[in-house]
Design an enzyme around this catalytic site. Sequence first.
Site, PDB file in Angstrom:
ATOM      1  N   TYR A 152     -24.778 -77.716  35.363  1.00 20.46           N
ATOM      2  CA  TYR A 152     -24.548 -76.400  35.956  1.00 20.46           C
ATOM      3  C   TYR A 152     -23.855 -76.449  37.312  1.00 20.46           C
ATOM      4  CZ  TYR A 152     -27.029 -73.456  32.607  1.00 20.46           C
ATOM      5  OH  TYR A 152     -27.399 -72.754  31.491  1.00 20.46           O
ATOM      6  N   LYS A 163     -32.647 -86.839  26.642  1.00 26.73           N
ATOM      7  CA  LYS A 163     -31.916 -87.459  25.533  1.00 26.73           C
ATOM      8  C   LYS A 163     -31.519 -88.844  25.997  1.00 26.73           C
ATOM      9  CE  LYS A 163     -29.655 -87.290  21.571  1.00 26.73           C
ATOM     10  NZ  LYS A 163     -30.251 -87.110  20.233  1.00 26.73           N
ATOM     11  N   ASP A 207     -34.992 -70.406  25.693  1.00 28.35           N
ATOM     12  CA  ASP A 207     -34.687 -69.327  24.732  1.00 28.35           C
ATOM     13  C   ASP A 207     -35.514 -69.524  23.463  1.00 28.35           C
ATOM     14  OD1 ASP A 207     -32.906 -68.011  26.358  1.00 28.35           O
ATOM     15  OD2 ASP A 207     -31.264 -67.998  24.900  1.00 28.35           O
ATOM     16  N   ASP A 232     -32.333 -74.522  29.745  1.00 26.34           N
ATOM     17  CA  ASP A 232     -31.759 -73.228  29.361  1.00 26.34           C
ATOM     18  C   ASP A 232     -31.950 -72.996  27.869  1.00 26.34           C
ATOM     19  OD1 ASP A 232     -30.153 -70.855  29.528  1.00 26.34           O
ATOM     20  OD2 ASP A 232     -28.504 -72.024  28.657  1.00 26.34           O
ATOM     21  N   ASP A 244     -33.526 -82.989  20.834  1.00 21.28           N
ATOM     22  CA  ASP A 244     -33.343 -82.509  19.453  1.00 21.28           C
ATOM     23  C   ASP A 244     -34.685 -82.457  18.726  1.00 21.28           C
ATOM     24  OD1 ASP A 244     -33.314 -85.284  19.696  1.00 21.28           O
ATOM     25  OD2 ASP A 244     -31.740 -85.617  18.212  1.00 21.28           O
TER      26      ASP A 244
HETATM   27  C1  IPM Z   1     -30.671 -68.042  31.914  1.00 23.59           C
HETATM   28  C2  IPM Z   1     -29.292 -67.590  31.568  1.00 23.59           C
HETATM   29  C3  IPM Z   1     -28.340 -68.112  32.641  1.00 23.59           C
HETATM   30  C4  IPM Z   1     -28.384 -69.624  32.594  1.00 23.59           C
HETATM   31  C5  IPM Z   1     -26.896 -67.583  32.542  1.00 23.59           C
HETATM   32  C6  IPM Z   1     -26.861 -66.070  32.506  1.00 23.59           C
HETATM   33  C7  IPM Z   1     -26.039 -68.108  33.648  1.00 23.59           C
HETATM   34  O1  IPM Z   1     -28.943 -68.003  30.294  1.00 23.59           O
HETATM   35  O2  IPM Z   1     -31.162 -67.648  32.980  1.00 23.59           O
HETATM   36  O3  IPM Z   1     -31.263 -68.775  31.122  1.00 23.59           O
HETATM   37  O4  IPM Z   1     -27.640 -70.242  31.823  1.00 23.59           O
HETATM   38  O5  IPM Z   1     -29.184 -70.199  33.312  1.00 23.59           O
HETATM   39 MG    MG Z   2     -30.533 -68.938  29.273  1.00 23.80          MG
END
Ligand code: IPM
Ligand code: MG
Length: 356
Positions: free
Chosen positions: A142, A192, A254, A250, A226
């Site tokens: 990042y 990884k 999710d 990240d 993975d």
């Molecule tokens: C998150 C989002 C951000 C990230 C984006 C919007 C830059 O996906 O907060 O997880 O990748 O960190």
């Molecule tokens: Mg995210």
Amino acid sequence: MSSQSQKLNLAIIPGDGIGEEIVEQGVRVLDHVLGHALSGAVTTDKTYFNLGAKRYHETGDVLPDDEFEQLKTFDAILLGAVGDPSVESGILERGILLKLRFGFDHYVNLRPSKYYPGVKSPLKNPDGIDFVVVREGTEGLYCGNGGSFRYGTPHEIANEVSINTAFGIERVMRFAFQQAMKRRKKLTLVHKHNVLVHAGHLYRRTMERLNREEFPEVTCDYAHVDAATIYLVQDPQRYDVIVTDNLFGDILTDEAGAVTGGIGLSASGNINPEGAFPSIFEPVHGSAPDIAGKGIADPTATILSVAMMLEHLELPDAAQAIYDAVERDMAARAKDPGLAKRSTEQIGQAICDLIA
Ligand code: IPM
Ligand code: MG
């Protein structure tokens, strides 16, 4: 100010899409909990910042330097969402969110994942899922360490170089161990290192050293990223604290949101543990432009982010009052499926009503 009263100086960035609607409910629950659970002993001063797509289209501003400096002066920041399809991908994300995460040294991105009984999950047995991901927030892929050469030609070269420092890994790892000590004393490194042998082994060696020297009570283990995506679906209850780098974190968070019944419930904190800069609290979901303005977005992730903010500001009772109210609202949803159709505002109201 009397010794009994405390004033929180908060910045609020509603941002894009559903940001405004959900933040409105987050602030409403915040005011309610301070008034009720803490009987008004703590009050707030709120300053709203207009940042995001609308401002960008009107003025060309993303995050001007003076506002960046001003934001440093707050106790904490509540953020809705950043990003809009009308703006080229990356401009607002890098220019606002990542500029703040990096500029305010938010090296911990803390993302709890907890299953509330009754919530619909894609898993057969989601009961008892309760872990936190400690995602490194200021390094890795990042950093923006890269560039394009021969841009737009068939010979284009695109570099994104991952930065991993011993200093950066040690400080986030120590925070993860401290989290584990407050919980079930289990820490899992996700990386990884069978392929990313440089960064991966630096993470592994750092975990092993801190385990030996500072946190011998914590049981450590390791999963390749993975494999971790499989465990998160097949046996997420195995996890207590997961520590991982910026990009893996990240992606995993999710998935962590999805298995506990939807990203609409996932809260997060971008934290500078030393308090050198204000921390930012925000829902993990994005700006959801497809439902923006309709008043149907679930504000629960934002409300839980407010609770995390209160915990960070050392107001654990107020935070707990919100966690309890959300848990009860989830239980009510489980009993009455009709509640799923509530508006953003109705959910905010319902959670306020559940706070004594
Ligand atoms: C998150 C989002 C951000 C990230 C984006 C919007 C830059 O996906 O907060 O997880 O990748 O960190
Ligand atoms: Mg995210």
